[in-house]
Design a protein around this motif. Structure first.
Motif, short mmCIF file in Angstrom:
data_model
loop_
_atom_site.label_atom_id
_atom_site.label_comp_id
_atom_site.label_asym_id
_atom_site.label_seq_id
_atom_site.Cartn_x
_atom_site.Cartn_y
_atom_site.Cartn_z
N GLU A 132 0.82 -1.30 0.00
CA GLU A 132 0.02 0.20 -0.07
C GLU A 132 0.73 1.34 -0.04
OE1 GLU A 132 -3.63 -2.13 2.51
OE2 GLU A 132 -2.46 -0.55 3.42
N GLU A 133 2.01 1.35 0.73
CA GLU A 133 3.05 2.52 0.72
C GLU A 133 3.53 2.60 -0.63
OE1 GLU A 133 3.18 4.68 3.05
OE2 GLU A 133 1.35 3.73 4.12
N ALA A 134 3.99 1.61 -1.12
CA ALA A 134 4.48 1.79 -2.50
C ALA A 134 3.58 2.32 -3.55
CB ALA A 134 5.00 0.40 -3.01
N LEU B 9 1.04 4.23 -2.79
CA LEU B 9 0.58 5.58 -2.42
C LEU B 9 1.73 6.48 -2.85
CD1 LEU B 9 -1.06 5.05 1.12
CD2 LEU B 9 -2.29 5.84 -1.14
N PHE B 10 3.05 6.07 -2.58
CA PHE B 10 4.06 6.87 -2.88
C PHE B 10 4.31 7.08 -4.43
CE2 PHE B 10 8.76 7.10 -4.25
CZ PHE B 10 9.26 7.97 -3.34
N ALA B 11 3.66 6.03 -5.33
CA ALA B 11 3.49 6.15 -6.54
C ALA B 11 3.00 7.59 -6.93
CB ALA B 11 3.35 5.01 -7.37
N ILE B 12 2.06 8.03 -6.54
CA ILE B 12 1.02 9.17 -6.71
C ILE B 12 1.64 10.32 -7.34
CG2 ILE B 12 -0.60 10.71 -5.84
CD1 ILE B 12 -1.67 8.63 -4.20
N PRO B 13 2.60 10.88 -6.64
CA PRO B 13 3.19 12.14 -7.32
C PRO B 13 4.23 11.69 -8.51
CG PRO B 13 3.89 11.79 -4.91
CD PRO B 13 3.08 10.81 -5.21
N VAL C 82 3.31 12.88 0.85
CA VAL C 82 3.45 11.62 0.72
C VAL C 82 4.75 11.25 1.17
CG1 VAL C 82 3.75 10.16 -1.19
CG2 VAL C 82 1.94 11.92 -1.37
N MET D 173 10.54 4.70 -11.24
CA MET D 173 9.35 5.33 -12.02
C MET D 173 10.03 6.27 -12.91
SD MET D 173 6.45 5.44 -9.07
CE MET D 173 7.45 5.88 -7.79
N PHE E 149 4.11 14.54 -11.04
CA PHE E 149 5.06 15.82 -11.20
C PHE E 149 6.03 15.97 -12.27
CE2 PHE E 149 3.07 16.45 -6.85
CZ PHE E 149 2.79 17.71 -6.87
#
Lengths: 111, 111, 111, 111, 111, 111
Positions: free
Chosen positions: D84-86, D88-92, E38, E56, F96
């Motif tokens: 889950e953290e990975a 969520l971290f991908a969002i930005p 984040v 990424m 971003f």
């Protein structure tokens, strides 16, 4: 016979109807520009063009059009082996997941 | 002659040195897997493989490797026209911006 | 009314519940940053923002969110024709396969 | 135990059969190169490798392989929270739509 | 020390000035959402987060931000070997061209 | 005035010459299909079309064409603020790094 008729083969009517239902001008642009202009260019054999189409579709994430162009390779005189070789050749360029996804589409058509 | 030597031609030493400087194992994997395994598969002519490589690189946004494989088409017995036709064929699949960028790279090599 | 409520309309509760079930912080970030901050910026009309959202989602390969923002265009005062025009306009930039996939999603919603 | 056996766990036989049915050489390359060579590199813990795999698969548009590597994180000693953290971290880096799609796959596995 | 200060290190002022010159709200969103929200999440070590960031960015075609996060791995306590391993690990997922491009950026920083 | 002349403005001759030098048929397709057909569609204002073009180019990794269409927004009656808002709006969809790259191109044109 036009490139379009060769590639689409017996599915021509179905595909054209589907595209027209999506939007008449979408069908018009595919007919007039994609097939009428670009596909009709001399230079590369249709079989090679269809292999190029396949690897580009794989790179785009294996959209449904992949099925049409798997058939297109065969309809243009290519073989199942040509398709498989093009997909395996894509591995070093696009990575395994894209290629696995393409084989999944290919094998789903053979059932 | 191996596929790698044909494609890289007179640049073989330079490219290998560059890859080794990036990381010895990167060079090893390119040598052993990409060229040694995948490129050496029988089935598709090397010239066709290089055209497939080109459109995949265009779809990836025209990275520097494009130059190596523009030369690769010629070294494998293809023509400048084959390259141009593959790029023009990519338009309906990948859109104009990717293809314009590829022609930019191609023409920059000819100056 | 907030941009979020306008776009999501009668589906607001369903979407929020779904996002919260995915991860409470995912829902929080979408609520606080995507909608609360970015969507609420003055400058561009919401209708234009939703058309921008659509072509970006098409470029990402037509994920499910496309449905939400097709509805979003209508809910923000746009028309079915606006959606169709944005999709057709995307052809020269993203190629045909992405756009065909988007029309497929659009028409599947109308059945 | 090999990295492959750890990640695939009880699904090893099924996955191998599936890949072989796609193409024996696809299975061979995944076995020999992807798992045999790259995954076996020392340096990064397998758990970290699987988190890297996940965000790359998310960036590729969430192909089916995502499921294998969600399981892979757990099988390599990681937790649901790590996954889950990975994500969520991908969002930005990748934006919301890609991450929403990944959570969709994740939650569909838990039903 | 915040995640942002750790990652940006001695370049903090330069990066912040550059982002503010791009658009004050771009800087505000990066500061408030990307780093403030984040990156500050507990769960994954900052070093792992930076390796996720790197792969990424490689998948996005190696934009300039890659340099910032190569430094970020080191600033967060990781090693040059960690970076190299993450890049080599990306090969089976993203293909060689993306990874070659990333090594090019990495080695250009060391001159 | 045609959409093409409005967008390209004083750069029309330079751009046309560049495209023709890339390949006469590339120029012909851009002239005949992209601008002659797709851009001339009624429905969406040219200003909105150019904002759509911008976010699609951002999603493609900010190729050089971005400059032409930043100018296109202004030439079609839009403002610098419209451009900035479209770019900021792209953050939640594309992340971003893509948007930072686009601002870099934008600000490089203003020097």
């Amino acid at each position: 016979m036009s490139a379009k008729e060769t590639i689409w083969g017996e599915h021509t009517e179905t595909i054209e109807k589907r595209l027209k239902a999506f939007h008449p001008d979408l069908q018009k642009y595919i007919d007039g520009f994609a097939y009428g202009e670009v596909y009709e260019r001399p230079g590369l054999p249709l079989q090679v063009k269809e292999l190029l189409a396949i690897v580009m579709l794989v790179s785009l994430g294996n959209p449904q059009e992949l099925k049409t162009h798997f058939r297109g390779v065969i309809n243009a005189g290519g073989s199942m082996q040509d398709i498989e070789e093009a997909l395996l050749f894509a591995i070093p360029y696009l990575g395994f997941p894209r290629v696995i996804g393409a084989f999944e589409v290919l094998r789903s058509m053979q059932k």
